[in-house]
Design an enzyme around this catalytic site. Structure first.
Site, short mmCIF file in Angstrom:
data_model
loop_
_atom_site.label_atom_id
_atom_site.label_comp_id
_atom_site.label_asym_id
_atom_site.label_seq_id
_atom_site.Cartn_x
_atom_site.Cartn_y
_atom_site.Cartn_z
N HIS A 55 0.83 -1.21 0.00
CA HIS A 55 0.00 0.00 0.00
C HIS A 55 0.86 1.25 0.00
O HIS A 55 1.53 1.55 0.98
CB HIS A 55 -0.91 0.00 1.23
N GLN A 60 2.69 11.26 -1.74
CA GLN A 60 2.78 11.79 -0.38
C GLN A 60 4.23 11.82 0.13
O GLN A 60 4.53 12.49 1.12
CB GLN A 60 1.86 11.01 0.56
N ARG A 82 -4.80 15.65 6.67
CA ARG A 82 -5.38 15.49 5.33
C ARG A 82 -5.51 16.84 4.61
O ARG A 82 -5.34 16.90 3.40
CB ARG A 82 -6.72 14.77 5.42
N TYR A 121 -5.09 7.56 -6.72
CA TYR A 121 -6.37 8.28 -6.89
C TYR A 121 -6.23 9.68 -7.45
O TYR A 121 -7.22 10.38 -7.64
CB TYR A 121 -7.14 8.32 -5.56
N HIS A 207 -12.08 3.49 -2.81
CA HIS A 207 -11.20 4.14 -1.84
C HIS A 207 -11.50 3.75 -0.40
O HIS A 207 -10.60 3.40 0.37
CB HIS A 207 -11.26 5.66 -1.98
N ARG A 210 -16.31 5.51 3.04
CA ARG A 210 -16.69 6.92 3.04
C ARG A 210 -16.88 7.44 1.62
O ARG A 210 -17.70 8.30 1.36
CB ARG A 210 -15.58 7.77 3.68
N GLU A 235 -9.84 2.88 9.67
CA GLU A 235 -8.52 3.39 10.06
C GLU A 235 -8.62 4.33 11.26
O GLU A 235 -7.75 4.36 12.11
CB GLU A 235 -7.89 4.13 8.87
N HIS A 269 -5.46 -1.13 6.62
CA HIS A 269 -5.53 -0.66 8.01
C HIS A 269 -6.39 -1.61 8.88
O HIS A 269 -5.86 -2.31 9.70
CB HIS A 269 -6.00 0.80 8.15
N ASP A 320 2.39 3.20 2.72
CA ASP A 320 1.28 4.15 2.73
C ASP A 320 1.70 5.59 2.43
O ASP A 320 1.93 5.95 1.27
CB ASP A 320 0.54 4.03 4.08
#
Ligand code: NGQ
Ligand code: ZN
Length: 450
Positions: A55, A60, A82, A121, A207, A210, A235, A269, A320
């Site tokens: 993952h 990032q 975020r 994404y 994703h 949510r 998570e 997660h 991640d």
């Protein structure tokens, strides 16, 4: 054809001495032991199979260390992190993404990961308009993988909503958003984007609960019937509370009750899992994707990994957010989280094996399953993906090699890395590091200036 001879090697049935490995192209042809070296064999002290990093959000990596300061009210959380991450999202071009991803992949290879699952994404232009080629950004990731040689499992993400119940997306999410038809086109185009990459795999990635509705989740999971399916789940406690408020069920409970989750699935997660949810997840055969460094950095919580293992649950590791990329550190932190929580030692440890060997063996198997790779480990027919260790590890033997690597020496002990039969890391450094690091430096210069 190439041939290797290892004084110690970790094979599917455990440690062996004086191991001779022949490769043909991208694949291991034969593994024999104990045998004497032959002229022309490349000799190394210790060999292990390469691990899967199941993952990653490569982009990032560019914000590593840039969100470690509390905001005005001192109430920092995943959700304030975020916002910082979305600031970066708004500024990335395909060229930035390629430069950043290549650097992250170099670090992955140097740290013992030979394949990455890229949970991707960031699809559209900054204003949300699709690129002329829908998978332009995926093509940048594929170009990076072609430059670095890492194995790529591309997981294009379906993202449609800001919260449970199909609420409209936020403006900051506009680069992510598609409807199901747009996603199907993106998936097709993404397949083209990786077509030229050796050993590339494609999967689907709704994703999170949510960001997708349950009917959308079912549709996405069915778009590639035999491919990996990855989803973020449970998570954060805030996500559990929102899910309960909306559906009356906890996220893992809702997911497992809504769809036939099976061994294709990777539940990323799964931090906040109740005992009954652990049991149902273990029964499904899904892999839990644990990202201990990121989960610690983001303040997610501690997954009950010790309980998960006693249920026979499968798991692998992921980097991640890529704030740090280090396979041994992910494994070490996973065990240390359990030690701190339970006030005991050697918690993720199988009968007759050491903790390091247990961690490595289970992460290897779970990672391969999650990234859609059949055949793993140093065995005839498996991909020729392996690493060699140096430092002072050759002074110990068997499980102590793994324990000293994971708990003491870490990534600095990695000497060579081969992926699909090609040597990509030598003396601990990626063969293209200098060139790609210079491009990366220029990219950060323009991206982070001001
Ligand atoms: C992600 N990262 O997709 O990059 C997420 C943040 C979200 C983690 N969950 C975005 N660690 O969850 O909405
Ligand atoms: Zn993630």
């Amino acid at each position: 054809m190439a041939s290797f001879w290892f004084d110690h090697a970790w094979l599917p049935d455990g440690w062996a001495r004086q191991v001779r490995v022949e490769t043909a192209g991208q694949t291991i042809l034969s593994v024999e032991h104990p045998v004497a070296p032959m002229p022309g064999d490349a000799r190394h002290a210790i060999a292990l199979p390469g691990l899967a990093n199941l993952h990653s959000h490569a982009f990032q990596h560019a914000m590593a260390g840039l969100a470690e300061r509390a905001g005005g009210d001192g109430n920092d959380s995943f959700w304030t992190w975020r916002h910082r991450m979305y600031d970066l999202v708004g500024r990335l071009t395909p060229d930035h993404l390629q430069a950043i991803a290549a650097m992250a992949q170099i670090e992955m290879l140097e740290a013992g990961f030979t394949r990455v699952g890229e949970f991707h994404y960031l699809h559209h232009q900054s204003d949300g308009t699709p690129y002329d080629a829908p998978a332009e950004m995926a093509a940048a990731l594929a170009a990076a993988a072609s430059e670095t040689g890492i194995g790529l499992t591309l997981l294009p993400v379906f993202y449609a909503h800001a919260g449970f119940g199909g609420t409209p997306p936020e403006p900051a999410q506009r680069r992510f958003i598609t409807d199901l038809d747009g996603y199907a086109r993106l998936l097709d185009d993404s397949r083209q984007a990786i077509a030229g990459l050796d050993g590339a795999v494609i999967g689907v990635a709704p994703h999170s609960l949510r960001a997708v509705t349950l009917p959308e989740l079912a549709a996405v999971a069915n778009m590639l019937p035999d491919a990996p399916v990855h989803i973020h789940v449970a998570e954060q406690t805030g996500e559990v509370a929102d899910c309960l408020a909306w559906s009356g069920q906890r996220p893992i409970q809702l997911l497992l009750g809504s769809l036939p989750v099976d061994a294709r699935w990777c539940l990323v997660h799964a931090t906040h899992a109740e005992p009954s949810e652990l049991q149902a997840m273990a029964h499904s055969g899904a892999v839990v994707g644990l990202c201990p460094i990121t989960e610690a950095n983001l303040g997610d919580g501690l997954f009950p990994a010790a309980e998960w293992r006693t249920l026979g649950g499968r798991w692998g590791i992921g980097s991640d957010s890529n704030i740090r990329i280090d396979a041994s550190e992910e494994l070490r932190l996973l065990e240390y989280g359990q030690r701190l929580r339970r006030q005991r030692r050697n918690l993720l440890c199988a009968d007759g094996r050491s903790t390091g060997t247990t961690l490595f063996g289970e992460a290897l198997a779970g990672g391969a399953q999650a990234l859609g790779v059949a055949g793993t480990g140093l065995a005839a027919g498996a991909p020729a993906d392996f690493i060699t260790l140096g430092a002072d590890l050759e002074h110990v033997a068997g499980d102590a090699i793994m324990d000293r690597w994971i708990f003491a020496r870490g990534a600095a002990a990695i000497d060579g890395v081969w992926r699909a039969g090609r040597q990509l890391v030598s003396g601990g450094r990626h063969v293209a590091r200098d060139r790609l690091a210079a491009r990366h430096a220029a990219c950060l210069q323009s991206l982070l200036a001001g």
